[in-house]
Enzyme design. Structure first.
Site: not given
Length: 256
Positions: A102, A165, A197
Site C-alpha cells: 500500500d 485507495k 479500497k
C-alpha cells in the site's frame, strides 16, 4: 447487490476486509493478536495491513500461501520520501514476505502541481514489486478538490496501480462517499481491472454497506470481490462479528 440479510452482509464485508493495525504503539504482541483475529469461526479477512517492520513476524505466524494476505505500507504516511527510499522499503517488504504493498503517493508534490512525481513514484514501486498487489493511496482528504482526486486516480491507474485507495487513516478526513464516487468513476472509465479500497473511519457494517452499494451502482453487479474491493479498517471487525452473532449493526458512523 442482491438484498442480503444483515448476517450475510457482515460475512461479505469480512471477506473484503484488510484488518489493519498501523498504530504508532503497535508491537509484536499486537501483530500476533491481529493474525489470530483475522481468522474467525465465520471466515477470514482478505488481508492484514501492518507496518513493514512486522511483515517477517506475520509471515512466520501465517506461513506460506495462507489465505489471509499480508499487506504493508510504504512512503507512509507522509508521502514525501525519496523514490529510491520507497523502492528500497518495497523490496525489503517483499523479501520479508509481503503479498501486497500500500503506497502513498507524493500528494503534497501533486497538490503543488507536480503530476510527474506521482507517475514516477508509482511506476518505480510497481517495477519493484511486479508480482505483488499494489494499492495506491491518494490521501483524498488532503487533496479535497474533486477534479484533483479524479486526476490523481487517473495517474495512479495509468502508472500500474492494482487498487486505488482513499486514505492513510492518519489525517483528519479519511474515506468519504464523495471521494469514493470520484475514484470508482475513474476506475470504470479507465476500462482496466483496478480495484478500490476505502480506508479510515469505516467502523460499522451499516457504514460499509453504503460503500458496497455505491460501488455496485457505478461498477455493476458481480464486480464486488476481494480482487477488486477492500475495506481498510481496524474496528470494523468488531461490528462484523456482532452482526454475525445476531446483534444489529451500530449506527452509520461516517456521516458522509
Amino acid at each position: 447487490m442482491e438484498l442480503l440479510s444483515p448476517r450475510e452482509a457482515a460475512a461479505f464485508a469480512l471477506s473484503l476486509l484488510d484488518l489493519t493495525n498501523l498504530r504508532d504503539d503497535c508491537d509484536a504482541a499486537a501483530i500476533a493478536a491481529l493474525c489470530a483475529r483475522a481468522q474467525t469461526p465465520n471466515g477470514h479477512s482478505a488481508a492484514i495491513c501492518i507496518w513493514p517492520r512486522f511483515v517477517a513476524q506475520a509471515r512466520g505466524i501465517l506461513g506460506s500461501d495462507h489465505p489471509v494476505r499480508i499487506a504493508t505500507v510504504v512512503n507512509f504516511p507522509s508521502g514525501d520520501l525519496p523514490v529510491e527510499t520507497v523502492v528500497a522499503e518495497t523490496r525489503q517488504a517483499i523479501a520479508d514476505g509481503a503479498d501486497e504493498i500500500d503506497l502513498v503517493i507524493p500528494y503534497k508534490a501533486f497538490l503543488a502541481g507536480d503530476e510527474a512525481a506521482v507517475t514516477e513514484m508509482v511506476t518505480a514501486v510497481r517495477a519493484a514489486c511486479p508480482e505483488a498487489c499494489l494499492k495506491v493511496i491518494l490521501e483524498t482528504g488532503e487533496i479535497r478538490d474533486s477534479g484533483k482526486i479524479r486526476r490523481a486516480s487517473e495517474l495512479a491507474i495509468e502508472a500500474g496501480a492494482d487498487f486505488i485507495k482513499t486514505s492513510t487513516g492518519k489525517v483528519s478526513v479519511n474515506a468519504t462517499l464523495e471521494a469514493a464516487d470520484i475514484m470508482l468513476q475513474a476506475i470504470r472509465d479507465s476500462r482496466r481491472k483496478v480495484g478500490f479500497k476505502p480506508a479510515g473511519g469505516i467502523s460499522t457494517v451499516a457504514d460499509a454497506d453504503l460503500y458496497l452499494r455505491l460501488a455496485e451502482t457505478i461498477m455493476g453487479a458481480n464486480w464486488l470481490m476481494p480482487s477488486t474491493f477492500r475495506f481498510g479498517a481496524s474496528s470494523l471487525l468488531d461490528d462484523i462479528l456482532n452482526v454475525i452473532a445476531g446483534a444489529p449493526s451500530s449506527r452509520v458512523s461516517s456521516g458522509y
